[in-house]
Design a protein around this motif. Structure first.
Motif, PDB file in Angstrom:
ATOM      1  N   TYR A   7       0.832  -1.194   0.000  1.00 31.57           N
ATOM      2  CA  TYR A   7       0.000   0.000   0.000  1.00 31.57           C
ATOM      3  C   TYR A   7       0.872   1.252   0.000  1.00 31.57           C
ATOM      4  CZ  TYR A   7      -3.602  -3.363   1.385  1.00 31.57           C
ATOM      5  OH  TYR A   7      -4.447  -4.428   1.430  1.00 31.57           O
ATOM      6  N   THR A   8       0.359   2.314  -0.594  1.00 35.50           N
ATOM      7  CA  THR A   8       1.121   3.565  -0.657  1.00 35.50           C
ATOM      8  C   THR A   8       0.551   4.666   0.230  1.00 35.50           C
ATOM      9  OG1 THR A   8      -0.146   4.358  -2.568  1.00 35.50           O
ATOM     10  CG2 THR A   8       1.837   3.067  -3.034  1.00 35.50           C
ATOM     11  N   GLU A   9      -0.772   4.603   0.547  1.00 32.80           N
ATOM     12  CA  GLU A   9      -1.384   5.685   1.320  1.00 32.80           C
ATOM     13  C   GLU A   9      -1.981   5.210   2.642  1.00 32.80           C
ATOM     14  OE1 GLU A   9      -3.903   8.195  -1.033  1.00 32.80           O
ATOM     15  OE2 GLU A   9      -2.257   8.721  -2.385  1.00 32.80           O
ATOM     16  N   ILE A  10      -1.816   3.932   2.930  1.00 28.68           N
ATOM     17  CA  ILE A  10      -2.187   3.388   4.234  1.00 28.68           C
ATOM     18  C   ILE A  10      -1.089   2.417   4.659  1.00 28.68           C
ATOM     19  CG2 ILE A  10      -4.643   3.526   3.641  1.00 28.68           C
ATOM     20  CD1 ILE A  10      -4.583   0.388   3.605  1.00 28.68           C
ATOM     21  N   THR A  11      -1.146   1.993   5.917  1.00 26.72           N
ATOM     22  CA  THR A  11      -0.317   0.879   6.363  1.00 26.72           C
ATOM     23  C   THR A  11      -1.229  -0.215   6.887  1.00 26.72           C
ATOM     24  OG1 THR A  11      -0.055   1.800   8.592  1.00 26.72           O
ATOM     25  CG2 THR A  11       1.618   2.373   6.960  1.00 26.72           C
TER      26      THR A  11
END
Length: 281
Positions: A7-11
């Motif tokens: 993911y790029t905008e969450i973990t």
């Protein structure tokens, strides 16, 4: 702790039967984007499908949960849909996924929770707030409209009168007011917020039966708005009749009598009752 890096905008990470899903654009105060929405929905689906996950904690990296839609990117692309499909607004993509979860979701909120930054949490089972949390259904102050199916969820949480006040005025309010109205279950110092969320998650993971939780959660959401109690009683009757062949029911009673922690064996992925009227959803 297992962490997933795709993911790029969450973990997304898992440990001790708890999945943590965190909004991860702290440089933008977790401003909400379509990519973030779709990543959140995917991560929630992953947690829901994983029988090793019992509870989800939804939070934000940094000092804010989310300031709402990231308007600096020029808004959302309303035309980016597959042919023959209807566009789905981004907050609702997440609030609907939380609604259909078979696992409890605990939202841990600090700092700003504005617009989509609060509506995506309304279908969670718990909302815990930090003392510095600030909430706002600010849509009318931007000339836009409530989203995330918030006009359905919010009155059920706080009553129609309070929902009207918050949504028609669009004013921002603090954690104390949110707690008094029932929007959040408890308020904590910022440094204690995640600890409180994980303590609650650990208790749910250790002491509740996953299939029982899944059925109970959906009973409340799917059937509490029926026109009469009779359809609910019909489902209740089938559920209670199934106890005779339910090993978790036996284990729940035995563990209570023997004063030991329960070891529930049934799993959501394979053992939900087949007759549930919402199962195909």
């Amino acid at each position: 702790m297992a962490e997933h890096a795709e993911y790029t905008e969450i973990t997304y990470r898992t440990a001790d039967r708890i999945a943590t899903v965190a909004l991860n654009r702290p440089h933008a105060r977790n401003g909400y984007t379509v990519r973030m929405a779709d990543e959140l929905a995917d991560a929630l689906g992953r947690a829901d499908a994983d029988d090793d996950v019992r509870v989800v904690v939804l939070t934000g990296e940094g000092t804010d949960f989310s300031v709402g839609a990231d308007l600096s990117q020029g808004g959302f692309d309303f035309d980016s849909t597959e042919p023959g499909t209807q566009w789905q607004e981004p907050a609702g993509r997440v609030s609907k996924r939380v609604f259909t979860m078979n696992k409890p979701v605990i939202a841990a909120i600090r700092g700003a929770a504005i617009g989509g930054g609060i509506t995506i949490t309304l279908s969670a089972d718990y909302r815990l707030a930090a003392t510095d949390a600030r909430f706002g259904f600010v849509f009318v102050r931007r000339g836009i409209y409530p989203e995330g199916a918030s006009a359905w969820f919010l009155p059920k949480l706080v009553g129609l009168g309070r929902a009207m006040d918050w949504m028609i005025s669009g004013r921002v309010f603090d954690a104390e007011e949110a707690h008094a109205a029932g929007l959040v279950q408890s308020v904590h110092e910022p440094e204690r917020l995640l600890d409180a969320a994980y303590e609650l998650a650990a208790d749910l993971a250790a002491n509740t039966a996953p299939v029982s939780v899944a059925v109970t959660r959906q009973l409340l959401y799917r059937m509490s708005n029926m026109d009469s109690p009779f359809p609910v009683h019909e489902v209740d009757s089938q559920l209670i009749a199934s106890i005779a062949t339910n090993p978790d029911s036996v284990e729940g009673v035995l563990s209570f009598l023997q004063k030991r922690p329960p070891e529930f064996r049934l799993r959501v992925g394979s053992d939900l009752p087949a007759f549930l009227p919402w199962k195909e959803d």
